[in-house]
Structures are given as structure tokens and as C-alpha cells.
Design a protein around this motif. Structure first.
Motif, short mmCIF file in Angstrom:
data_model
loop_
_atom_site.label_atom_id
_atom_site.label_comp_id
_atom_site.label_asym_id
_atom_site.label_seq_id
_atom_site.Cartn_x
_atom_site.Cartn_y
_atom_site.Cartn_z
N MET A 1 11.30 28.38 38.79
CA MET A 1 12.49 27.88 38.15
C MET A 1 13.66 28.08 39.11
N GLU A 2 14.51 27.08 39.19
CA GLU A 2 15.74 27.17 39.97
C GLU A 2 16.91 26.85 39.06
N LEU A 3 17.98 27.61 39.25
CA LEU A 3 19.19 27.39 38.47
C LEU A 3 20.37 27.62 39.41
N ASN A 4 21.15 26.56 39.66
CA ASN A 4 22.31 26.63 40.54
C ASN A 4 23.51 26.12 39.77
N ASN A 5 24.65 26.82 39.92
CA ASN A 5 25.84 26.36 39.25
C ASN A 5 27.06 27.07 39.82
N GLN A 6 28.22 26.64 39.34
CA GLN A 6 29.48 27.25 39.72
C GLN A 6 30.31 27.43 38.46
N GLN A 7 31.19 28.43 38.52
CA GLN A 7 32.08 28.71 37.40
C GLN A 7 33.40 29.19 37.97
N THR A 8 34.51 28.62 37.47
CA THR A 8 35.82 29.09 37.89
C THR A 8 36.23 30.22 36.96
N LEU A 9 36.53 31.37 37.56
CA LEU A 9 36.93 32.55 36.79
C LEU A 9 38.45 32.67 36.82
N PRO A 10 39.06 33.13 35.72
CA PRO A 10 40.52 33.16 35.61
C PRO A 10 41.17 34.41 36.22
N VAL A 11 40.58 34.92 37.32
CA VAL A 11 41.11 36.10 37.99
C VAL A 11 40.94 35.94 39.50
N GLY A 12 41.65 36.78 40.24
CA GLY A 12 41.52 36.79 41.69
C GLY A 12 40.16 37.34 42.11
N GLN A 13 39.85 37.22 43.40
CA GLN A 13 38.55 37.62 43.91
C GLN A 13 38.27 39.12 43.70
N ALA A 14 39.25 39.98 43.93
CA ALA A 14 39.04 41.42 43.76
C ALA A 14 38.72 41.77 42.31
N GLU A 15 39.42 41.15 41.37
CA GLU A 15 39.15 41.40 39.95
C GLU A 15 37.77 40.87 39.55
N ALA A 16 37.40 39.71 40.09
CA ALA A 16 36.08 39.13 39.79
C ALA A 16 34.98 40.05 40.31
N TRP A 17 35.15 40.57 41.54
CA TRP A 17 34.17 41.48 42.12
C TRP A 17 34.03 42.73 41.26
N ALA A 18 35.16 43.32 40.88
CA ALA A 18 35.13 44.52 40.05
C ALA A 18 34.40 44.26 38.73
N ALA A 19 34.67 43.12 38.11
CA ALA A 19 34.03 42.79 36.83
C ALA A 19 32.52 42.61 36.99
N LEU A 20 32.09 41.99 38.10
CA LEU A 20 30.66 41.79 38.33
C LEU A 20 29.92 43.09 38.62
N ASN A 21 30.66 44.15 38.84
CA ASN A 21 30.06 45.45 39.10
C ASN A 21 30.37 46.45 37.99
N ASP A 22 30.88 45.98 36.87
CA ASP A 22 31.21 46.80 35.71
C ASP A 22 30.07 46.66 34.70
N THR A 23 29.19 47.66 34.65
CA THR A 23 28.00 47.54 33.80
C THR A 23 28.33 47.43 32.32
N ALA A 24 29.39 48.10 31.86
CA ALA A 24 29.77 48.00 30.45
C ALA A 24 30.22 46.58 30.12
N LEU A 25 30.99 45.97 31.01
CA LEU A 25 31.44 44.60 30.79
C LEU A 25 30.25 43.64 30.82
N LEU A 26 29.38 43.80 31.79
CA LEU A 26 28.21 42.92 31.89
C LEU A 26 27.32 43.05 30.66
N GLN A 27 27.11 44.29 30.20
CA GLN A 27 26.28 44.48 29.01
C GLN A 27 26.88 43.76 27.81
N ALA A 28 28.20 43.79 27.69
CA ALA A 28 28.87 43.11 26.57
C ALA A 28 28.77 41.60 26.69
N CYS A 29 28.61 41.08 27.89
CA CYS A 29 28.63 39.63 28.11
C CYS A 29 27.25 38.98 28.15
N ILE A 30 26.22 39.73 28.54
CA ILE A 30 24.88 39.16 28.66
C ILE A 30 24.27 39.04 27.26
#
Length: 186
Positions: A1-30
Motif C-alpha cells: 500500500m502507498e499513501l502520499n499526500n500533503q497538508q498545510t498546517l496553520p503554524v510555523g515550521q518549528a511549531e509543526a516539528w514540536a507538535a509532531l514530536n509531542d506524544t500526548a498531542l499525537l495520541q489525542a489526534c490519532i
């Protein structure tokens, strides 16, 4: 299976990186995520309740972040077991590209394989379930980011007096242009 896509996030790159490494946030979103527990450097144990077509199961697995290039990219490697329901494993390459100070383009490319009952359902249903899960994740993730990092307030609308003054200046400019162009045409 292949899945490719893009999403515009409403924050700067540093905030996006921090969010992608925040396990509590990811758990709430997945969707269906029950836990994400650190298990070593850039490694995590996860538990997710997922449904693919008629097969519903609790998947336990391992995630590992590799090829880390903060705050630009990483590769997520995953391996999950769902008992009799089946198993899945693969990689997801994630890249963050700044659009401007308050937006970041997240691009991802997933390569995955599944086995067991999940694989017997058929690739079309598996692909649809993966796309639905990704869509729900990004809806949740974007909403969480917007709540954590509200957009700056836009400039207030001009007062009626300011609007009239601006309209008067514009009217005078148009009248001047007409006179100038009218004289040149004679």
C-alpha cells in the motif's frame, strides 16, 4: 500500500516539528490511539484500536523515528500486530516545508504492507481505511494546532470616518485621472 499526500498546517515550521514530536498531542489526534509510550531513544510502544472493513482489532506495535533532520524531516518506521486480525508494517517519510511564518506544508509518503485477515479484505478497503484514518488525523491535528497557536488578529476594519476619508481620496484620485486622460485625448 502507498499513501502520499500533503497538508498545510496553520503554524510555523518549528511549531509543526514540536507538535509532531509531542506524544500526548499525537495520541489525542490519532483515531483509536489508546497509548504512545516512550521505549528508548526515538522509539515508542503504541496501542491502537482500528477497524478495516469488517475487521476490528486492537493493534500493538512499535514506532521508531529515523533519519531525523530537525525541524525539516524524519522517517517513521512502524510494525504492529493485531492478533488474528493481522499485522502491518512499513515506513512513513515526513517532510516539513515552511510556507511563511505562520504556515507549514507537511508532505508524507507511506509504504506499508499488511497480512492476516486485514490483507484478505482487499487492498481497496485497506487503502480507503488508511485514507480515512489519515484524514481524521489531520482534521484533529490541524484543529489542535489552531487551538494551541491562534492566528494573530487581523487589522481592525476602518472606522466609518476612516472609510469615508479613504473613499474621498479614491474619488479625488479617479477624478484627477479622468481630467488628465480627458485633456490628453483632446
Amino acid at each position: 500500500m502507498e499513501l502520499n499526500n500533503q497538508q498545510t498546517l496553520p503554524v510555523g515550521q518549528a511549531e509543526a516539528w514540536a507538535a509532531l514530536n509531542d506524544t500526548a498531542l499525537l495520541q489525542a489526534c490519532i483515531p483509536g490511539c489508546e497509548s504512545i509510550t516512550p521505549n528508548g531513544d526515538n522509539a515508542y510502544d503504541v496501542a491502537i484500536m482500528a477497524a478495516v472493513g469488517p475487521v476490528k482489532a486492537r493493534f500493538k506495535g512499535k514506532l521508531r523515528l529515523a533519519d531525523m533532520d530537525p525541524p525539516k524531516a524524519y522517517t517513521l518506521q512502524f510494525d504492529a500486530q493485531g492478533g488474528p486480525a493481522g499485522h502491518g508494517k512499513g515506513t512513513a517519510k515526513v517532510e516539513l516545508t515552511p510556507v511563511d511564518a505562520s504556515q507549514t506544508l507537511l508532505s508524507y509518503a507511506v509504504q506499508a504492507s499488511v497480512g492476516g485477515k486485514v490483507a484478505q479484505i482487499g487492498s481497496r478497503l485497506v487503502d480507503m481505511a488508511a485514507q480515512k484514518m489519515a484524514s481524521e488525523f489531520f482534521d484533529n491535528f490541524t484543529a489542535q494546532l489552531a487551538a494551541r497557536h491562534p492566528a494573530p488578529a487581523h487589522a481592525a476594519a476602518p472606522s466609518p470616518a476612516q472609510a469615508a476619508k479613504q473613499a474621498g481620496v479614491l474619488a479625488r484620485l479617479i477624478a484627477s485621472l479622468r481630467r488628465l486622460l480627458g485633456r490628453g485625448a483632446s
